[in-house]
Design an enzyme around this catalytic site. Structure first.
Site, PDB file in Angstrom:
ATOM      1  N   CYS A  73      13.223   3.788  31.890  1.00 29.38           N
ATOM      2  CA  CYS A  73      14.149   3.783  30.748  1.00 29.38           C
ATOM      3  C   CYS A  73      14.347   5.201  30.240  1.00 29.38           C
ATOM      4  O   CYS A  73      15.363   5.506  29.639  1.00 29.38           O
ATOM      5  CB  CYS A  73      13.621   2.880  29.643  1.00 29.38           C
ATOM      6  SG  CYS A  73      11.984   3.357  29.066  1.00 29.38           S
TER       7      CYS A  73
ATOM      8  N   GLU B  81      12.837  -3.113  23.059  1.00 27.33           N
ATOM      9  CA  GLU B  81      12.848  -1.814  23.753  1.00 27.33           C
ATOM     10  C   GLU B  81      13.811  -1.975  24.918  1.00 27.33           C
ATOM     11  O   GLU B  81      13.507  -2.677  25.887  1.00 27.33           O
ATOM     12  CB  GLU B  81      11.444  -1.482  24.294  1.00 27.33           C
ATOM     13  CG  GLU B  81      10.409  -1.198  23.225  1.00 27.33           C
ATOM     14  CD  GLU B  81      10.588   0.169  22.572  1.00 27.33           C
ATOM     15  OE1 GLU B  81      11.598   0.842  22.838  1.00 27.33           O
ATOM     16  OE2 GLU B  81       9.716   0.536  21.775  1.00 27.33           O
TER      17      GLU B  81
HETATM   18  P1  NAD Z   1      15.416  -7.617  32.428  1.00 31.05           P
HETATM   19  O1  NAD Z   1      16.128  -7.564  31.123  1.00 31.05           O
HETATM   20  O2  NAD Z   1      16.127  -8.172  33.592  1.00 31.05           O
HETATM   21  O3  NAD Z   1      14.055  -8.479  32.289  1.00 31.05           O
HETATM   22  C1  NAD Z   1      13.039  -8.136  31.384  1.00 31.05           C
HETATM   23  C2  NAD Z   1      12.165  -9.352  31.141  1.00 31.05           C
HETATM   24  O4  NAD Z   1      12.914 -10.346  30.441  1.00 31.05           O
HETATM   25  C3  NAD Z   1      11.667 -10.037  32.422  1.00 31.05           C
HETATM   26  O5  NAD Z   1      10.333 -10.441  32.227  1.00 31.05           O
HETATM   27  C4  NAD Z   1      12.589 -11.248  32.536  1.00 31.05           C
HETATM   28  O6  NAD Z   1      12.035 -12.334  33.242  1.00 31.05           O
HETATM   29  C5  NAD Z   1      12.774 -11.611  31.071  1.00 31.05           C
HETATM   30  N1  NAD Z   1      13.965 -12.413  30.752  1.00 31.05           N
HETATM   31  C6  NAD Z   1      15.114 -12.528  31.483  1.00 31.05           C
HETATM   32  N2  NAD Z   1      15.978 -13.356  30.818  1.00 31.05           N
HETATM   33  C7  NAD Z   1      15.359 -13.735  29.678  1.00 31.05           C
HETATM   34  C8  NAD Z   1      15.740 -14.564  28.575  1.00 31.05           C
HETATM   35  N3  NAD Z   1      16.934 -15.155  28.517  1.00 31.05           N
HETATM   36  N4  NAD Z   1      14.865 -14.726  27.566  1.00 31.05           N
HETATM   37  C9  NAD Z   1      13.667 -14.113  27.582  1.00 31.05           C
HETATM   38  N5  NAD Z   1      13.246 -13.330  28.594  1.00 31.05           N
HETATM   39  C10 NAD Z   1      14.083 -13.139  29.627  1.00 31.05           C
HETATM   40  O7  NAD Z   1      14.914  -6.143  32.708  1.00 31.05           O
HETATM   41  P2  NAD Z   1      14.200  -5.580  34.009  1.00 31.05           P
HETATM   42  O8  NAD Z   1      15.186  -5.498  35.114  1.00 31.05           O
HETATM   43  O9  NAD Z   1      12.929  -6.294  34.232  1.00 31.05           O
HETATM   44  O10 NAD Z   1      13.821  -4.091  33.532  1.00 31.05           O
HETATM   45  C11 NAD Z   1      14.698  -3.018  33.578  1.00 31.05           C
HETATM   46  C12 NAD Z   1      15.312  -2.733  32.217  1.00 31.05           C
HETATM   47  O11 NAD Z   1      14.286  -2.546  31.258  1.00 31.05           O
HETATM   48  C13 NAD Z   1      16.125  -1.458  32.203  1.00 31.05           C
HETATM   49  O12 NAD Z   1      17.303  -1.660  31.474  1.00 31.05           O
HETATM   50  C14 NAD Z   1      15.216  -0.467  31.473  1.00 31.05           C
HETATM   51  O13 NAD Z   1      15.883   0.600  30.833  1.00 31.05           O
HETATM   52  C15 NAD Z   1      14.538  -1.363  30.502  1.00 31.05           C
HETATM   53  N6  NAD Z   1      13.275  -0.767  30.082  1.00 31.05           N
HETATM   54  C16 NAD Z   1      13.174  -0.306  28.801  1.00 31.05           C
HETATM   55  C17 NAD Z   1      12.004   0.311  28.388  1.00 31.05           C
HETATM   56  C18 NAD Z   1      11.842   0.831  26.994  1.00 31.05           C
HETATM   57  O14 NAD Z   1      10.698   1.074  26.600  1.00 31.05           O
HETATM   58  N7  NAD Z   1      12.904   1.031  26.222  1.00 31.05           N
HETATM   59  C19 NAD Z   1      10.942   0.437  29.284  1.00 31.05           C
HETATM   60  C20 NAD Z   1      11.092  -0.055  30.573  1.00 31.05           C
HETATM   61  C21 NAD Z   1      12.261  -0.662  30.961  1.00 31.05           C
END
Ligand code: NAD
Length: 502
Positions: free
Chosen positions: A254, A220
């Site tokens: 998002c 997502e």
């Molecule tokens: P992010 O991608 O920075 O982090 C998300 C999660 O991934 C965190 O828990 C982080 O620690 C983890 N992570 C980071 N690097 C990783 C790796 N290499 N392997 C595995 N896990 C890793 O995102 P964020 O800043 O926490 O959230 C914001 C983003 O999330 C925005 O782009 C938003 O649009 C998206 N989002 C999408 C939805 C949806 O349902 N489509 C919902 C909410 C947020």
């Protein structure tokens, strides 16, 4: 706010061993039993409602009202929904065969849990996002290892506590605390499926890591959601929606409205309404119950939004309202901005902004609006605003998006029946999200066990001839020919009762 120990990556094998043990007995419990414990979870969340709302709004900075609507209420409703529906959806279903050759079989589909699934979550909805995924995972018989965002670890810890209080078996839902490296280590520990919610760049890294180990995943990712306002829309309602859709959660959703396309004839009025309403918004910390727009999660996120605004202004955009820091409130506060004169050469219109910015672009027609809305690599959701519901439906079906709301926005995320997804792959929420939590198994039983199958060995020219007749009996365009192929000596019928040489 809280001190929490980081989880050493070296402890993951033991965490997985415990999860597998818990899952093995959990998955044998009857579905009705799992649903009953899910109802306990709903009640445990209800009992802890104050704590949940306080913690979520303090840790993420979102207004209390938003923590109630978008986090607490959503989770209560989703737990209740799946406790009611999951037993019948996961019970399995009969498969009637349409092919004549298989009529003697009775068949069904069984749904089996994957095993131990990993849930990796973002910070922006730190309760609702992991909760809704874990609820579906456990009712389907899986164990879960959750890695919440490193920016909202306390909410993650509370979540584990709620599952414990509800009476789920020990170690069925475990929470590990850490940043991106721990998320990467979690995938290396080989869960049976990964549910990732986060940004596109991280999503790509997660997809690569999963692909290397052939682990299935649901991703997502980000959004750049478009709102299309037609000339016949109720502009007062549509402008209130635009302002809420752009600034709820300080634009860090998002599903935020990130691009508005409005028909030229009403663009000026709509823009003025948006600007006036934005000026009235109260910006402030979560501790101020009247605040409508909270802080951004961190300064780095705020700087990213400022860069996009700068780039847009350099290319000719106009900031009508806001866009300035509110240092008097704290380092993370940015005034909600309304921007016009935007085009698709600007980062503001192409990249996810994830901040309090409302952009308006006037268009000549609904067709131009649709073309522009579809001109984006993101395709999460969109909305159309019109009094003509037929026109709204036509436009909705032509928009490239996982969901489209007509005369509303974002709220489908709280509708349990609505599938969510499309910016990555797979779905969460609804029956489709539940089915992501299971393996589909086909089983059949032969009702003529004493008869060897006609297609087994003992090949001959006669058998080839009969097989040929079978094809005719099933697919010849004329019924007379089909009948003849069935009844003729050495025809399709003789295949069924043929003598087997081997
Ligand atoms: P992010 O991608 O920075 O982090 C998300 C999660 O991934 C965190 O828990 C982080 O620690 C983890 N992570 C980071 N690097 C990783 C790796 N290499 N392997 C595995 N896990 C890793 O995102 P964020 O800043 O926490 O959230 C914001 C983003 O999330 C925005 O782009 C938003 O649009 C998206 N989002 C999408 C939805 C949806 O349902 N489509 C919902 C909410 C947020």
């Amino acid at each position: 706010m809280a001190r929490l120990a980081a989880t050493p990556a070296g402890t993951l094998p033991a965490i997985f061993d415990r999860a597998r043990e818990a899952q093995a007995s959990w998955s044998t419990r009857p579905l009705t039993d799992r649903a009953r414990i899910l109802r306990n979870l709903r009640d445990a969340v209800y009992d802890a409602r104050d704590e949940v709302v306080d913690l979520v709004s303090r840790e993420s900075g979102k207004p209390r009202v938003e923590a109630i609507f978008a986090e607490l209420l959503l989770v209560l409703d989703f737990a209740d929904f799946l406790a009611r529906r999951a037993p019948s959806w996961l019970r399995g279903e009969r498969v009637p065969h349409h092919n004549l050759a298989f009529k003697a079989k009775s068949a069904w589909i069984e749904y089996h849990p994957h095993g131990v699934v990993a849930v990796i979550s973002p910070w922006n909805y730190p309760f609702a996002i992991p909760m809704s995924q874990i609820i579906a995972a456990v009712v389907a018989g899986n164990a879960v290892v959750l890695k919440p965002s490193e920016l909202t670890p306390a909410t993650g810890a509370l979540l584990a506590e709620l599952f414990r209080k509800a009476g789920f078996p020990d170690n069925l839902v475990q929470v590990i605390q850490g940043g991106g490296e721990l998320g990467a280590a979690l995938i290396e520990a080989a869960p049976d499926k990964v549910f990732f919610t986060g940004s596109v760049p991280t999503g790509k890294r997660v997809a690569e890591a999963c692909a290397r180990k052939l682990i299935p995943s649901v991703l997502e990712l980000g959004g750049k959601d478009a709102m299309i306002v037609l000339a016949d829309a109720d502009l007062d309602v549509a402008s209130s929606a635009a302002v809420w859709g752009s600034f709820t959660n300080c634009g860090q959703a998002c599903l935020s409205v990130e691009r508005i396309y409005v028909e030229q004839s009403v663009a000026e009025r709509f823009t003025n309404l948006c600007a006036e309403k934005t000026k009235k918004l109260r910006v402030g910390p979560a501790s101020d119950v009247d605040a409508e727009v909270g802080p951004m999660i961190r300064v780095r996120q705020l700087e990213k939004v400022e860069e996009q605004l700068r780039d847009a202004v350099e290319r000719g955009a106009r900031i009508l309202v806001g866009g300035k820091r509110r240092d008097d409130l704290g380092p993370n506060f940015l005034e909600p901005a309304v921007v016009t004169g935007v085009d698709h050469s600007m980062r503001l219109m192409r990249e996810e902004t994830f901040g309090p910015v409302l952009t308006i672009r006037a268009v000549a027609s609904a067709n131009e609006a649709m073309e522009m809305a579809n001109d984006s690599p993101f395709a999460l959701s969109a909305s159309v605003w019109t009094r003509d519901s037929r026109r709204g439906r036509e436009i909705a079906s032509q928009l490239r998006a996982g969901s489209v709301m007509i005369n509303d926005l974002i709220s489908y995320y709280g509708i349990c029946e609505a599938p969510h997804g499309a910016s990555g792959w797979g779905r969460t929420h609804s029956r489709f999200g539940l089915l992501e939590m299971v393996q589909v198994k086909y089983v059949d039983i032969d009702r003529l066990p004493g008869i060897p199958k006609s297609w087994w060995f003992g090949y001959s020219g006669d058998l080839a001839g009969s097989a040929w007749r079978l094809v005719e009996a099933m697919f010849a365009p004329r019924w007379s020919r089909r009948l003849k192929a069935m009844m003729v000596r050495g025809g399709a019928r003789s295949m069924i009762f043929r003598r087997h040489r081997i």
